[in-house]
Design an enzyme around this catalytic site. Structure first.
Site, PDB file in Angstrom:
ATOM      1  N   GLU A  49     -37.796  -8.931  18.685  1.00  0.00           N
ATOM      2  CA  GLU A  49     -36.994  -9.625  17.679  1.00  0.00           C
ATOM      3  C   GLU A  49     -36.261 -10.760  18.395  1.00  0.00           C
ATOM      4  O   GLU A  49     -35.352 -10.517  19.191  1.00  0.00           O
ATOM      5  CB  GLU A  49     -36.007  -8.640  17.051  1.00  0.00           C
ATOM      6  CG  GLU A  49     -35.172  -9.211  15.940  1.00  0.00           C
ATOM      7  CD  GLU A  49     -34.137  -8.224  15.416  1.00  0.00           C
ATOM      8  OE1 GLU A  49     -33.183  -8.682  14.755  1.00  0.00           O
ATOM      9  OE2 GLU A  49     -34.279  -7.014  15.667  1.00  0.00           O
ATOM     10  N   ASP A  60     -23.662  -9.533  13.235  1.00  0.00           N
ATOM     11  CA  ASP A  60     -23.642  -9.171  14.644  1.00  0.00           C
ATOM     12  C   ASP A  60     -22.238  -8.922  15.157  1.00  0.00           C
ATOM     13  O   ASP A  60     -21.268  -9.583  14.774  1.00  0.00           O
ATOM     14  CB  ASP A  60     -24.305 -10.273  15.479  1.00  0.00           C
ATOM     15  CG  ASP A  60     -25.784 -10.404  15.164  1.00  0.00           C
ATOM     16  OD1 ASP A  60     -26.447  -9.359  15.101  1.00  0.00           O
ATOM     17  OD2 ASP A  60     -26.259 -11.527  14.958  1.00  0.00           O
TER      18      ASP A  60
END
Length: 270
Positions: A49, A60
């Site tokens: 990824e 995140d």
């Protein structure tokens, strides 16, 4: 079959869980990025990824935010990411690659243009954390017309309407969020995670990969008992941060090898 579908089919026969590392393109430096991604693939990653650096990555936690910002400051953008995939494919890399990025940068680039260039570069799919599944149909149509798979998120808190849209539109695998909140290392995984994965299997035949909080070999071994993939992001970034500059690649190789070994030891028939 796509590279992603073939990979999961192969691992199912071998009774292994997929190891899916995450790393932003251009981290820790633009110069080191290509060789480091290749080292991750060579050390046992089943799918990679690649993060498209973004100044405000909503999904995140601090570790990946910091790495993403560093990549932005290194001059990396979406065009750079596509160029990176082209280089990796030209060098013979066959590991499935998905780009993880946010709607604004993709829209600014142009979806049709992005889909066409991503296909030519050798991208296999996209993970887009801020794309609601209930509004994703136009995106899915554009990407799927170039055989690019859109991977959606599924969480224990996902509404029935959104879950239905995820199951209907998702391809490749489902990204199952282990905990509420953002990415980051954690000491333990939720006790209810196996139940969540078991429930997800009743509504989809797609492989299920667990992310958010997969921090060590123990976590990978645990996830491998009931899921099809383990996504490792913040823990890998921390390995890079903590390694002496001249030992980064060697430390990353050791880390990926250990994590992949954990998928083999714990694997059970799927």
């Amino acid at each position: 079959m796509s590279r992603i579908d073939s990979m999961f089919a192969r691992l199912r026969e071998k009774r292994e869980c997929a190891l899916i590392p995450y790393i932003p393109v251009g981290y820790p430096t633009a110069k080191e990025s290509e060789s480091l991604i290749r080292a991750i693939a060579e050390s046992g990653a089943d799918l990679i990824e690649l993060g498209v650096p973004y100044a405000d990555p909503l999904a995140d936690g601090p570790t990946i935010q910091e790495a993403s910002l560093a990549a932005v400051e290194n001059g990396i953008n979406l065009k750079s990411c596509l160029s990176m995939v082209r280089k990796l494919r030209a060098s013979g890399l066959e590991t499935p690659i998905v780009l993880m990025g946010y709607c604004n940068s993709f829209l600014a680039y142009g979806l049709e243009k992005l889909a066409e260039e991503a296909k030519l570069a050798g991208v296999d799919g996209f993970i887009i954390p801020d794309l609601p599944s209930t509004m994703a149909k136009p995106w899915v149509q554009i990407f799927e017309s170039r055989s690019l798979q859109v991977i959606f998120f599924l969480a224990p808190t996902t509404s029935e309407e959104r879950a239905s849209a995820v199951v209907e539109q998702g391809k490749g695998f489902l990204y199952c969020i282990s905990v509420a909140g953002v990415t980051g290392e954690r000491e333990s995984l939720p006790e209810e995670l196996p139940k969540f994965i078991k429930q997800a299997r009743t509504v989809t035949s797609l492989p299920l990969a667990v992310g958010f909080g997969i921090s060590n070999e123990k976590h990978v071994r645990e996830v491998s008992e009931y899921a099809d993939g383990a996504i490792v992001g913040s823990a890998l970034i921390n390995v890079i941060k903590q390694a002496p500059p001249h030992e980064i690649e060697a430390e990353v190789r050791r880390f990926i090898l250990k994590m992949k070994q954990a998928t083999r030891k714990a694997a059970t028939p799927i």
